[in-house]
Scaffold this motif. Structure first.
Motif, PDB file in Angstrom:
ATOM      1  N   ASP A 179       0.811  -1.209   0.000  1.00 34.91           N
ATOM      2  CA  ASP A 179       0.000   0.000   0.000  1.00 34.91           C
ATOM      3  C   ASP A 179       0.849   1.266   0.000  1.00 34.91           C
ATOM      4  OD1 ASP A 179       0.905  -0.415   2.548  1.00 34.91           O
ATOM      5  OD2 ASP A 179      -0.815   0.537   3.486  1.00 34.91           O
ATOM      6  N   ARG A 180       2.184   1.128   0.069  1.00 36.21           N
ATOM      7  CA  ARG A 180       3.030   2.314   0.005  1.00 36.21           C
ATOM      8  C   ARG A 180       3.860   2.352  -1.262  1.00 36.21           C
ATOM      9  NH1 ARG A 180       4.275   4.726   5.054  1.00 36.21           N
ATOM     10  NH2 ARG A 180       6.468   4.781   4.594  1.00 36.21           N
ATOM     11  N   VAL A 181       3.568   1.466  -2.200  1.00 44.76           N
ATOM     12  CA  VAL A 181       4.290   1.457  -3.464  1.00 44.76           C
ATOM     13  C   VAL A 181       3.676   2.497  -4.389  1.00 44.76           C
ATOM     14  CG1 VAL A 181       4.818   0.077  -5.484  1.00 44.76           C
ATOM     15  CG2 VAL A 181       4.846  -0.965  -3.244  1.00 44.76           C
ATOM     16  N   ASP A 182       4.547   3.232  -5.088  1.00 37.17           N
ATOM     17  CA  ASP A 182       4.077   4.219  -6.043  1.00 37.17           C
ATOM     18  C   ASP A 182       3.356   3.510  -7.189  1.00 37.17           C
ATOM     19  OD1 ASP A 182       3.887   6.721  -7.221  1.00 37.17           O
ATOM     20  OD2 ASP A 182       5.849   7.254  -6.395  1.00 37.17           O
ATOM     21  N   PHE A 183       2.122   3.945  -7.515  1.00 38.32           N
ATOM     22  CA  PHE A 183       1.371   3.294  -8.588  1.00 38.32           C
ATOM     23  C   PHE A 183       2.153   3.304  -9.898  1.00 38.32           C
ATOM     24  CE2 PHE A 183      -2.586   4.435  -6.170  1.00 38.32           C
ATOM     25  CZ  PHE A 183      -3.003   3.143  -6.009  1.00 38.32           C
ATOM     26  N   LEU A 184       2.825   4.426 -10.163  1.00 36.06           N
ATOM     27  CA  LEU A 184       3.455   4.589 -11.465  1.00 36.06           C
ATOM     28  C   LEU A 184       4.707   3.749 -11.610  1.00 36.06           C
ATOM     29  CD1 LEU A 184       2.998   8.400 -12.049  1.00 36.06           C
ATOM     30  CD2 LEU A 184       1.627   6.506 -12.878  1.00 36.06           C
ATOM     31  N   SER A 185       5.322   3.343 -10.495  1.00 35.89           N
ATOM     32  CA  SER A 185       6.549   2.565 -10.625  1.00 35.89           C
ATOM     33  C   SER A 185       6.370   1.123 -10.172  1.00 35.89           C
ATOM     34  CB  SER A 185       7.662   3.229  -9.811  1.00 35.89           C
ATOM     35  OG  SER A 185       7.309   3.227  -8.451  1.00 35.89           O
ATOM     36  N   ALA A 186       5.138   0.732  -9.846  1.00 37.15           N
ATOM     37  CA  ALA A 186       4.925  -0.629  -9.359  1.00 37.15           C
ATOM     38  C   ALA A 186       5.122  -1.636 -10.480  1.00 37.15           C
ATOM     39  CB  ALA A 186       3.520  -0.757  -8.787  1.00 37.15           C
ATOM     40  N   ASP A 187       5.739  -2.770 -10.152  1.00 40.18           N
ATOM     41  CA  ASP A 187       5.875  -3.798 -11.175  1.00 40.18           C
ATOM     42  C   ASP A 187       4.682  -4.753 -11.112  1.00 40.18           C
ATOM     43  OD1 ASP A 187       6.344  -5.518  -9.065  1.00 40.18           O
ATOM     44  OD2 ASP A 187       8.494  -5.227  -9.158  1.00 40.18           O
ATOM     45  N   ARG A 188       4.721  -5.771 -11.965  1.00 40.66           N
ATOM     46  CA  ARG A 188       3.537  -6.622 -12.088  1.00 40.66           C
ATOM     47  C   ARG A 188       3.182  -7.327 -10.787  1.00 40.66           C
ATOM     48  NH1 ARG A 188       3.530 -10.767 -16.781  1.00 40.66           N
ATOM     49  NH2 ARG A 188       2.898 -11.946 -14.965  1.00 40.66           N
ATOM     50  N   ASP A 189       4.212  -7.853 -10.103  1.00 38.49           N
ATOM     51  CA  ASP A 189       3.948  -8.576  -8.857  1.00 38.49           C
ATOM     52  C   ASP A 189       3.304  -7.650  -7.838  1.00 38.49           C
ATOM     53  OD1 ASP A 189       5.080 -10.669 -10.032  1.00 38.49           O
ATOM     54  OD2 ASP A 189       6.970 -10.608  -8.915  1.00 38.49           O
ATOM     55  N   GLN A 190       3.844  -6.429  -7.779  1.00 38.83           N
ATOM     56  CA  GLN A 190       3.313  -5.494  -6.789  1.00 38.83           C
ATOM     57  C   GLN A 190       1.874  -5.127  -7.110  1.00 38.83           C
ATOM     58  OE1 GLN A 190       6.542  -2.725  -7.193  1.00 38.83           O
ATOM     59  NE2 GLN A 190       7.280  -3.137  -5.134  1.00 38.83           N
TER      60      GLN A 190
END
Lengths: 285, 450
Positions: free
Chosen positions: B206-217
């Motif tokens: 829930d703290r990962v940036d949407f724009l830089s999240a990878d597929r797993d995230q």
């Protein structure tokens, strides 16, 4: 109550509860630190069973408060027995009011509910507050006093403090987010699905008649189902049910036909069954 | 044992930096837990600290790697190590076939030691998990391990055998995780634990940036939709209850005061009519922001019973209604984005996003979807590819709707740079920065109408 973590596992195992290291450690700490234990996890992994097993091991009496929407003070803490109070008043007609008043607000007319019962007793007690997430937010406020100081205030009688702290277990299905205040007063334990090895031991213990090869296959298939991202992943209870079903069907090995017929025992939604059948290469149902 | 107290406070500090809220009381409990458990068994210590410090299952993903750094398995490299890649692969294949976790952990340590080192001068050297895995390529061992397991006849029943590939993949995934943990540990020895614990550990989903999240995230995020929706529903219900209490209704208070001789004994509160608000979502689903849009659409769908009506529109440079697709998307949330892009008409002559065109089309074709009870959310980065931003269309939507919000997944500092029309839109719509699921949750619980 316990001398070490191994002691916890060993004694819980005697009652038929096989604890993972995480469960054993947390139970040990809850006992040592005297803090309530908040247990979360999917349905059917043995949250309630844990409390029962601890009670059995400790030779303690189990007091259970089942939470539901709308559970309130008079269901959880205590209630005055109004009918009996009225009888008492009409029985002592010649008495002065002062005497009557002090008399009808005494222990005799108090109906203790689970929380008060658990706190008042002298014998060892395990207090199980089941499905805490089902209760309303107001109920949590009520629990705070009980869980941090182990005392309950009855305005007419004064404060009742526990002479012997009960071992408290709260369970939650995460149906609603519990408040931070409540969480901070508890040790947190998440019981997930068990490791393969532990689950094999559980199946062996609960369904002893099932062959070794079949037990192994059952646990592997259930493990694969859990990895599938289904609506309702099968829990330990379902694994055991499935093992019992297979035993009743007299299946010697796990093959396509047997799995297809009994998939309904472990999966409870039609979409899940279809999805699992597709992934496991079963023929169309 | 002063060292222990420092270890614990260091661990707590690192967890706090990752957004886990831990009070002093919990730190004290953690120290008492350490006292009760001792250091004999590291796994017990891990569970004990987790029980005292954490408050939710989601925090565990951050806790484990941080714990590995502060209470490492050992110091320095393995006693015997080999840089021979083939020998390592052979032993790894055997360990995977036997599912021997202890051996896998030892091999991870050796692999990082032998294959993962880079740089030479002190200060610029380190250990890289990426480099280790790139050289070792454990994923290519699948066929070998499968043959090995089958050869032993350890596969057991024929039916369960078809699960073997997936099981081996999971074991390999586990090995990759072990390598990552080992590399972090070695780097932390060199550069300082606190630094690596804060930077090197993946944040919770829930703290990962949407724009830089990878597929797993993103997949992990999608699994959090339902728990988050339940949490938000609780908050919305609380807000609704508070709102329902309302303000004093003067006319009815005075009317009822007549029965008490004109003294207003009992105030009468204004009762709100229970109107379920309506929601319209306009989502940019072009490549760059699709992760954000997909997640938000799923979240709104999960919350749909809180509203009278939810309509969802997707656009790239043309706009189409996708409400139906999302309804059916519950069974397969992972494929939702692909299905929307396949089944709805979203692009015209070119494939890049055009906000002006899409918003204009919405105002024109679906203008009647917006009424005085409707709250409109626009989701997107407001990057118009140098096209006309079509402000009159936005003004038109804002005039008709009850509220118009814009959720922008870009950091605020980048609004208005390059082809971003964010400042222009922000004048007409209330624009919020929404980079992570945590921010989205906070915004949703605040902005959604009750």
């Amino acid at each position: 109550m316990f001398t070490s973590v191994d002691d916890v596992s060993a004694r819980l195992a005697e009652t038929g509860y096989l604890a993972s290291p995480a469960v054993a450690t947390t139970v040990f700490l809850a006992d040592r630190l005297g803090k309530p234990l908040l247990v979360e996890g999917p349905a059917g992994v043995g949250k309630t069973e844990l409390a029962k097993a601890v009670a059995q091991v400790a030779g303690a009496r189990l007091v259970r408060l089942q939470c539901y929407e709308g559970v309130d003070e008079s269901r959880a803490l205590y209630e005055w027995n109004h009918a009996k109070q009225l009888l008492r008043i009409s029985a002592g007609r010649d008495e002065s009011w002062d005497a009557t008043r002090t008399d009808i607000f005494s222990e005799e007319f108090l109906l203790p509910r689970p929380l008060l019962t658990a706190i008042r007793g002298d014998e060892p007690t395990v207090l199980l507050i089941d499905e805490t997430d089902k209760a309303d937010v107001e109920m949590e406020g009520l629990l705070l006093e009980v869980l941090s100081d182990f005392q309950i205030t009855v305005p007419e009688l004064g404060t009742v403090t526990a002479t012997r702290r009960p071992f408290v277990v709260l369970t939650s299905n995460a149906g609603r987010e519990l408040s931070e205040a409540l969480r901070r007063r508890c040790l947190f334990l998440h019981i997930g699905f068990p490791e393969e090895e532990l689950e094999r031991r559980i199946v062996r213990l609960k369904v002893p008649g099932l062959g070794e090869a079949l037990t192994e296959s059952v646990v592997r298939v259930v493990g694969a189902l859990r990895a599938m991202d289904l609506r309702k992943a099968p829990s330990v209870a379902e694994t055991v049910d499935w093992a019992r079903t297979l035993l009743a069907l007299g299946a010697g090995t796990l093959d396509e036909a047997v799995v297809r017929e009994s998939l309904g025992v472990i999966l409870k939604h039609q979409d899940d069954i279809q999805k699992a059948a597709a992934k496991l290469d079963l023929d169309a149902l | 044992m002063t060292g222990v107290a420092e270890r614990i406070t260091g661990l707590v500090g690192a967890l706090r930096a990752h957004g886990v809220r831990i009070g002093t009381g919990e730190s004290v409990d953690a120290a008492r837990a350490v006292e009760a458990l001792g250091f004999a068994d590291r796994e017990l210590l891990r569970e004990g600290l987790a029980a005292t410090l954490l408050h939710g299952a989601a925090q565990r993903a951050v806790f484990d790697p941080v714990f590995d750094l502060y209470f490492p398995r050992g110091v320095g490299g393995p006693a015997e190590g080999t840089a021979d890649r083939e020998a390592l692969r052979d032993r790894l294949a055997r360990a995977l076939a036997a599912d021997d976790r202890a051996l896998m952990a030892r091999l991870a340590a050796e692999a990082v030691d032998g294959l993962g080192g880079y740089g030479s001068s002190p200060g610029s050297d380190g250990w890289s998990a990426y480099q280790t895995l790139e050289r070792l390529r454990p994923q290519t061992l699948l066929a070998r391990v499968r043959a090995d397991v089958r050869g032993r006849g350890g596969g057991g029943a024929a039916f369960a055998d078809r699960l073997l590939d997936d099981e081996i993949r999971r074991r390999i995934e586990e090995f990759r995780r072990l390598v990552g943990a080992e590399a972090r540990r070695r780097v932390a020895e060199r550069r300082g634990r606190d630094e690596i614990a804060r930077r090197g550990v993946r944040p919770t989903a829930d703290r990962v940036d949407f724009l830089s999240a990878d597929r797993d995230q993103l997949a992990e995020l999608r699994r959090t939709v339902w728990p988050l929706a339940r949490k938000l529903a609780t908050r919305l219900a609380a807000r609704r209850r508070r709102a329902a209490r309302g303000t004093i209704d003067l006319r009815r208070t005075l009317r009822s005061s007549l029965s008490t001789g004109g003294v207003p004994m009992r105030p009468v509160l204004r009762r709100r009519r229970p109107v379920r608000p309506e929601l319209v979502l306009l989502c940019d689903v072009s490549g760059s922001v699709s992760g954000f849009s997909d997640f938000t659409m799923l979240l709104v769908q999960a919350l749909h019973d809180q509203f009278g009506k939810v309509r969802v529109f997707a656009f790239v440079n043309r706009l189409d209604e996708v409400t139906g697709l999302i309804d059916h998307g519950r069974a397969d949330p992972d494929g939702l984005g692909a299905r929307i892009r396949a089944e709805a008409t979203l692009t015209g002559w070119h494939g890049s996003s055009d906000y002006g065109m899409a918003l204009g089309e919405f105002a024109e074709r679906y203008g009647d979807a917006v009424g005085p009870r409707t709250t409109v959310f626009v989701l997107g980065d407001a990057r118009t590819n140098m096209n006309d931003p079509n402000l009159p269309a936005v003004r038109d939507i804002a005039r008709r709707a009850r509220r118009l919000y814009w959720l922008n997944p870009e950091p605020r500092a980048r609004w208005g740079t390059g082809d971003s029309a964010a400042p222009a839109y922000a004048e007409l719509a209330e624009m919020h920065e929404c980079r992570t699921a945590r921010q989205l949750g906070a915004l949703v619980s605040r902005l959604l109408p009750v």
